[in-house]
Design a protein around this motif. Structure first.
Motif, PDB file in Angstrom:
ATOM      1  N   ASP A 123       0.454  -1.580  -0.005  1.00 25.25           N
ATOM      2  CA  ASP A 123       0.429   0.048  -0.626  1.00 25.25           C
ATOM      3  C   ASP A 123       0.598   0.949   0.397  1.00 25.25           C
ATOM      4  O   ASP A 123       0.344   2.320   0.009  1.00 25.25           O
ATOM      5  CB  ASP A 123      -0.573   0.019   0.460  1.00 25.25           C
ATOM      6  CG  ASP A 123      -0.278   0.152   2.087  1.00 25.25           C
ATOM      7  OD1 ASP A 123       0.838  -0.664   2.158  1.00 25.25           O
ATOM      8  OD2 ASP A 123      -1.042  -0.681   3.230  1.00 25.25           O
ATOM      9  N   ILE A 195      -4.026  -3.502  -3.900  1.00 20.05           N
ATOM     10  CA  ILE A 195      -4.376  -1.763  -5.030  1.00 20.05           C
ATOM     11  C   ILE A 195      -4.736  -2.289  -5.380  1.00 20.05           C
ATOM     12  O   ILE A 195      -3.843  -2.229  -6.210  1.00 20.05           O
ATOM     13  CB  ILE A 195      -4.296  -1.004  -3.462  1.00 20.05           C
ATOM     14  CG1 ILE A 195      -3.247  -1.136  -2.287  1.00 20.05           C
ATOM     15  CG2 ILE A 195      -4.108   0.217  -5.092  1.00 20.05           C
ATOM     16  CD1 ILE A 195      -4.680  -0.304  -1.905  1.00 20.05           C
ATOM     17  N   THR A 230      -9.275  -1.318  -3.137  1.00 20.15           N
ATOM     18  CA  THR A 230      -8.750  -2.620  -2.466  1.00 20.15           C
ATOM     19  C   THR A 230      -9.092  -2.687  -3.254  1.00 20.15           C
ATOM     20  O   THR A 230     -10.420  -3.387  -4.073  1.00 20.15           O
ATOM     21  CB  THR A 230      -8.551  -3.001  -1.700  1.00 20.15           C
ATOM     22  OG1 THR A 230     -10.996  -3.139  -1.161  1.00 20.15           O
ATOM     23  CG2 THR A 230      -7.973  -2.335  -0.323  1.00 20.15           C
ATOM     24  N   SER A 270      -0.211  -5.476  -6.150  1.00 17.88           N
ATOM     25  CA  SER A 270      -0.866  -4.309  -5.618  1.00 17.88           C
ATOM     26  C   SER A 270      -0.055  -2.951  -5.957  1.00 17.88           C
ATOM     27  O   SER A 270       1.086  -2.529  -5.807  1.00 17.88           O
ATOM     28  CB  SER A 270      -0.296  -4.500  -3.791  1.00 17.88           C
ATOM     29  OG  SER A 270      -1.487  -3.743  -3.624  1.00 17.88           O
ATOM     30  N   ASN A 272      -0.466   1.054  -5.161  1.00 20.34           N
ATOM     31  CA  ASN A 272      -1.224   1.832  -5.378  1.00 20.34           C
ATOM     32  C   ASN A 272      -0.219   3.541  -5.632  1.00 20.34           C
ATOM     33  O   ASN A 272       0.067   3.873  -5.432  1.00 20.34           O
ATOM     34  CB  ASN A 272      -0.975   2.641  -3.314  1.00 20.34           C
ATOM     35  CG  ASN A 272      -1.744   3.870  -2.920  1.00 20.34           C
ATOM     36  OD1 ASN A 272      -2.384   3.920  -3.555  1.00 20.34           O
ATOM     37  ND2 ASN A 272      -1.511   3.515  -1.661  1.00 20.34           N
TER      38      ASN A 272
END
Ligand SMILES: NC(=O)c1ccc[n+]([C@@H]2O[C@H](COP(=O)([O-])OP(=O)(O)OC[C@H]3O[C@@H](n4cnc5c(N)ncnc54)[C@H](OP(=O)(O)O)[C@@H]3O)[C@@H](O)[C@H]2O)c1
Length: 303
Positions: A123, A195, A230, A270, A272
């Protein structure tokens, strides 16, 4: 402005094309197939044979370079990996070798890139300067950007857009990963905490045209909306926008790896990603939240 789009027949290219035509501007396509489009002049190229119809460049001000085999279309066998690489690197090289010999060169190239270039860091908010990865996708994207950078050496302005997950009713992420939601089987993937940095297709098309027109834009910009979510949240919002239930257990990561092999990395990553540099450049997003984006997309679709 007159535009030349490589890969114009794809998901993103079609929307950019229709926006250009709405503005009464001209557009050519550089295509590897025999596809035709109303009000668009189509020129062919064959990347493997290093052939291109150089008439495509006549009076062109801006190149929008989108061509590339679909990263999430097929499993990543060695043959497919070569196709993913060649369709991006050889196509860029062929474009460059053709443009460098022109007397009247286009002023700008706006090229697709991808957020897959960044190292997967859960994240942590990543900007254009953040650490880059070393896996297959990151390496491919770095090589792709480097190939595009050659255009700077011949006095052409270069903008690279690192595209996130494109949300569109007509294909890409929503058609594939979220398809089960249509049948009432919406299910988050892996642990659901990854994310997802997404962008509505209309905003992405506008961003390409903004980058082509705004003469002080140079270098890399993230093409993602300002509010990543998410995987659990986007799946829940997809079910809600479709008026479908959301009760199924997550699809475990091992099952995705079994089905998709190495390509599961794309689904499970993931990322972000910050949109701040793009916003600071003056771009205004029409769809800032995933709610707004999905409601807009699904209001037109009846299942
Ligand atoms: N959609 C996303 O979520 C996303 C995310 C990050 C990055 N991107 C990148 O943005 C670009 C545009 O995305 P998109 O979703 O519009 O892709 P797309 O729908 O798959 O279209 C890409 C186009 O590239 C051309 N192409 C396909 N295979 C090729 C090959 N082997 N050799 C040469 N050209 C080939 C095709 O055009 P012709 O048949 O006319 O030649 C195709 O229509 C792609 O490079 C993609 O990697 C997309």
């Amino acid at each position: 402005m007159k535009y030349l789009i490589s890969g114009g027949s794809g998901l993103v290219g079609k929307v950019i094309t229709s926006k250009i035509l709405t503005q009464n501007e001209q557009v050519n396509w550089l295509t590897s197939s025999k596809k035709e489009q109303k009000n668009v002049s189509c020129f062919s190229w064959n990347i493997d044979k290093n052939e291109i119809d150089t008439n495509c460049f006549t009076n062109v001000d801006a190149i929008i370079h989108l061509a590339g085999a679909g990263v999430a279309e097929k499993n990543w066998t060695e043959t497919r990996k070569k196709e993913l690489i060649d369709s991006r690197l050889k196509s860029t090289q062929l474009l460059f070798d053709s443009v460098k010999n022109l007397t009247n060169k286009p002023k700008v190239i706006v090229a697709a890139s991808a957020i897959g270039i960044y190292k997967n860091q859960d994240d942590l908010l990543l900007n254009e300067e953040s650490e880059q990865g070393t896996d297959f996708l990151a390496t491919l994207t770095k090589d792709w950007e480097n190939a595009v950078n050659q255009f700077e050496n011949i006095g052409i302005r270069v903008v690279k857009l690192r595209i996130g997950i494109v949300l569109s009713a007509d294909g890409g992420y929503l058609q594939k990963v979220a398809a089960p939601a249509k049948w009432g089987f919406a299910s988050a993937l892996g642990n659901g905490k990854m994310i997802t940095s997404w962008i509505h297709i209309n905003d992405l098309a506008d961003l390409f045209l903004f980058a082509a027109k705004k003469e002080n834009l140079n270098g890399v910009y993230n093409a993602v909306a300002p509010n990543p979510v998410t995987n659990y949240e986007i799946t829940k919002q997809i079910a809600k926008a479709l008026h479908r239930p959301f009760f199924m257990p997550n699809v475990p990561a091992f099952a995705l790896k079994l089905i998709f092999g190495e390509m599961a990395a794309v689904i499970l990553m993931s990322q972000n990603i910050s949109a701040q540099k793009t916003i600071n450049a003056g771009f205004k997003f029409e769809f800032e939240t995933v709610n707004e984006a999905l409601n807009n997309i699904y209001k037109k679709v009846i299942y």
